[in-house]
Design a protein around this motif. Structure first.
Motif, PDB file in Angstrom:
ATOM      1  N   THR A  40       0.831  -1.211   0.000  1.00  0.00           N
ATOM      2  CA  THR A  40       0.000   0.000   0.000  1.00  0.00           C
ATOM      3  C   THR A  40       0.858   1.251   0.000  1.00  0.00           C
ATOM      4  O   THR A  40       0.575   2.221  -0.721  1.00  0.00           O
ATOM      5  CB  THR A  40      -0.934   0.004   1.223  1.00  0.00           C
ATOM      6  OG1 THR A  40      -1.775  -1.154   1.178  1.00  0.00           O
ATOM      7  CG2 THR A  40      -1.802   1.257   1.253  1.00  0.00           C
ATOM      8  N   GLN A  41       1.897   1.233   0.804  1.00  0.00           N
ATOM      9  CA  GLN A  41       2.790   2.399   0.859  1.00  0.00           C
ATOM     10  C   GLN A  41       3.370   2.704  -0.513  1.00  0.00           C
ATOM     11  O   GLN A  41       3.447   3.871  -0.934  1.00  0.00           O
ATOM     12  CB  GLN A  41       3.917   2.143   1.860  1.00  0.00           C
ATOM     13  CG  GLN A  41       4.901   3.301   1.990  1.00  0.00           C
ATOM     14  CD  GLN A  41       5.994   3.012   3.003  1.00  0.00           C
ATOM     15  OE1 GLN A  41       5.967   2.001   3.705  1.00  0.00           O
ATOM     16  NE2 GLN A  41       6.973   3.895   3.078  1.00  0.00           N
ATOM     17  N   MET A  42       3.747   1.664  -1.250  1.00  0.00           N
ATOM     18  CA  MET A  42       4.338   1.877  -2.568  1.00  0.00           C
ATOM     19  C   MET A  42       3.286   2.286  -3.590  1.00  0.00           C
ATOM     20  O   MET A  42       3.552   3.090  -4.489  1.00  0.00           O
ATOM     21  CB  MET A  42       5.089   0.614  -3.002  1.00  0.00           C
ATOM     22  CG  MET A  42       6.216   0.250  -2.035  1.00  0.00           C
ATOM     23  SD  MET A  42       7.224  -1.166  -2.538  1.00  0.00           S
ATOM     24  CE  MET A  42       8.307  -0.369  -3.711  1.00  0.00           C
ATOM     25  N   VAL A  43       2.058   1.786  -3.454  1.00  0.00           N
ATOM     26  CA  VAL A  43       0.968   2.222  -4.334  1.00  0.00           C
ATOM     27  C   VAL A  43       0.713   3.712  -4.138  1.00  0.00           C
ATOM     28  O   VAL A  43       0.528   4.464  -5.106  1.00  0.00           O
ATOM     29  CB  VAL A  43      -0.315   1.412  -4.058  1.00  0.00           C
ATOM     30  CG1 VAL A  43      -1.522   2.052  -4.747  1.00  0.00           C
ATOM     31  CG2 VAL A  43      -0.149  -0.023  -4.543  1.00  0.00           C
ATOM     32  N   LEU A  44       0.712   4.162  -2.888  1.00  0.00           N
ATOM     33  CA  LEU A  44       0.472   5.574  -2.602  1.00  0.00           C
ATOM     34  C   LEU A  44       1.586   6.461  -3.145  1.00  0.00           C
ATOM     35  O   LEU A  44       1.397   7.658  -3.338  1.00  0.00           O
ATOM     36  CB  LEU A  44       0.320   5.794  -1.089  1.00  0.00           C
ATOM     37  CG  LEU A  44      -0.893   5.123  -0.441  1.00  0.00           C
ATOM     38  CD1 LEU A  44      -0.880   5.329   1.066  1.00  0.00           C
ATOM     39  CD2 LEU A  44      -2.194   5.648  -1.038  1.00  0.00           C
ATOM     40  N   GLN A  45       2.746   5.869  -3.400  1.00  0.00           N
ATOM     41  CA  GLN A  45       3.855   6.612  -3.995  1.00  0.00           C
ATOM     42  C   GLN A  45       3.807   6.584  -5.519  1.00  0.00           C
ATOM     43  O   GLN A  45       4.667   7.168  -6.173  1.00  0.00           O
ATOM     44  CB  GLN A  45       5.194   6.027  -3.512  1.00  0.00           C
ATOM     45  CG  GLN A  45       5.428   6.194  -2.014  1.00  0.00           C
ATOM     46  CD  GLN A  45       6.659   5.436  -1.535  1.00  0.00           C
ATOM     47  OE1 GLN A  45       7.382   4.858  -2.335  1.00  0.00           O
ATOM     48  NE2 GLN A  45       6.879   5.443  -0.236  1.00  0.00           N
TER      49      GLN A  45
END
Length: 366
Positions: free
Chosen positions: A300-305
């Motif tokens: 999720t953190q990487m999707v938000l980036q």
């Protein structure tokens, strides 16, 4: 009853409805005369709201004193100690071998003010994160809570945490009311733990909290910060206390407190600051509320980036198919169907409508 609690925890109810339903169910299996339920910042474990039920409902005159005791002193059954020791439930009577007066909270607060005989506490824990807690009380004519009842309460920690998490998510798309005027929001608290001065903006923010159904007494979260700041000044905790909470209009705030150094004839003062929460503060809270696994949080953190699936797979040493499986699970837990909806779900209405708008002197959205 456990099944009842689990069902309402998965029903996507708002906080007020969920907690009321859950407490009614609990009361059928573990009778109580009165109860207090609090929500907490899962990152700092500090109080963000409180509710009362039963015989003590509406008795708010002691909330300030309670918060100072609860967060300013160390006790085996304090909510923060339950989290630190990994304890899901406990009763004062059992912890102190029947001598409830050994609990300072009971001897100096609960017994003289409310005449209770015993208190059972339940932490709404999800791993190490504390989303809320309940204190159940029995009066002088009732028997104390027994070990079987405490064990049963402990079995509800996960479902209750899930229900509070869901309650947080039901409000992330609420319409946000206009924020108070510009200027610092600062409260100065004297050695007697009472506010001596505050800026107009701080007074406006507190007025916002007064009108909130989830914050019937805004003094309690502030008093909790004051008590924790006293502990920080004594070197009992490592960092100044802070918490994230929501106003009646749906605005997320960050409250922080710290002791002031001695100056001239002033000693023992504490400063409390209030400001609108920035996206990094709330993104972490909302993502935590989804109940994701550690690997799902990484994805999720990487999707938000804005990182695509192949890059996520390469960075996390996973196959693209495994990343897609994680994403499907994240979408299910977040109640969305795509990356775009996930990003919108996290960066909710508090920020998106004002993107590109005028900036205030603070450098944040006006």
């Amino acid at each position: 009853m456990r099944q009842d609690v689990d069902v309402v925890a998965r029903a996507g109810l708002d906080l007020e409805t969920f907690l009321g339903e859950a407490l009614d169910s609990i009361r059928r299996a573990v009778p109580w005369e009165s109860a207090c339920v609090a929500t907490h910042d899962p990152g700092t474990h500090l109080l963000t709201s409180g509710r009362k039920y039963g015989a003590i409902e509406g008795q708010d005159q002691y909330d300030h004193e309670f918060a100072l005791i609860e967060y300013g002193e160390v006790e085996a059954t304090a909510f923060s100690e339950l989290v630190r020791t990994g304890t899901d439930a406990a009763s004062v009577h059992l912890v102190h071998d029947g001598e409830v007066e050994r609990s300072g909270r009971m001897e100096r607060f609960m017994v003289p003010h409310f005449g209770v005989r015993d208190e059972a506490r339940l932490a709404f824990r999800d791993g190490r994160e504390l989303w809320g807690a309940a204190a159940l009380f029995r009066g002088a004519d009732d028997r104390p809570f027994d070990a079987d009842e405490v064990d049963f309460l402990a079995s509800l920690a996960g479902p209750l945490a899930r229900g509070v998490r869901a309650g947080v998510l039901t409000r992330v798309a609420d319409v946000v009311a206009p924020q108070p005027g510009f200027g610092p929001a600062v409260i100065i608290v004297g050695p007697d733990d009472r506010a001596t001065q505050m800026t107009p903006t701080a007074e406006q923010w507190l007025g916002e909290l007064v009108g909130s159904p989830t914050h019937p007494d805004p003094v309690s979260p502030v008093a909790a910060l004051i008590g924790a700041a006293r502990r920080y000044a004594r070197g009992e905790i490592d960092s100044p206390p802070r918490c994230r909470l929501r106003t009646a209009g749906g605005m997320w705030l960050v409250l922080q407190a710290g002791p002031l150094s001695r100056f001239r004839d002033r000693d023992g003062d504490v400063v409390v600051t209030i400001e609108e929460a920035r996206p990094p503060e709330i993104v972490a809270l909302v993502v935590a509320a989804f109940g994701l696994t550690p690997r799902e949080r990484d994805v999720t953190q990487m999707v938000l980036q804005g990182i695509d699936t192949k890059e996520i797979a390469r960075a996390l040493h996973l196959s693209a198919y495994t990343v897609q499986d994680h994403l499907k699970s994240v979408f299910d837990k977040a109640g969305v169907r795509s990356r775009r909806e996930l990003i919108a779900r996290v960066y909710f209405d508090q920020y998106v409508p004002r993107m590109g708008g005028e900036l205030a002197p603070s450098g944040w959205f006006a």
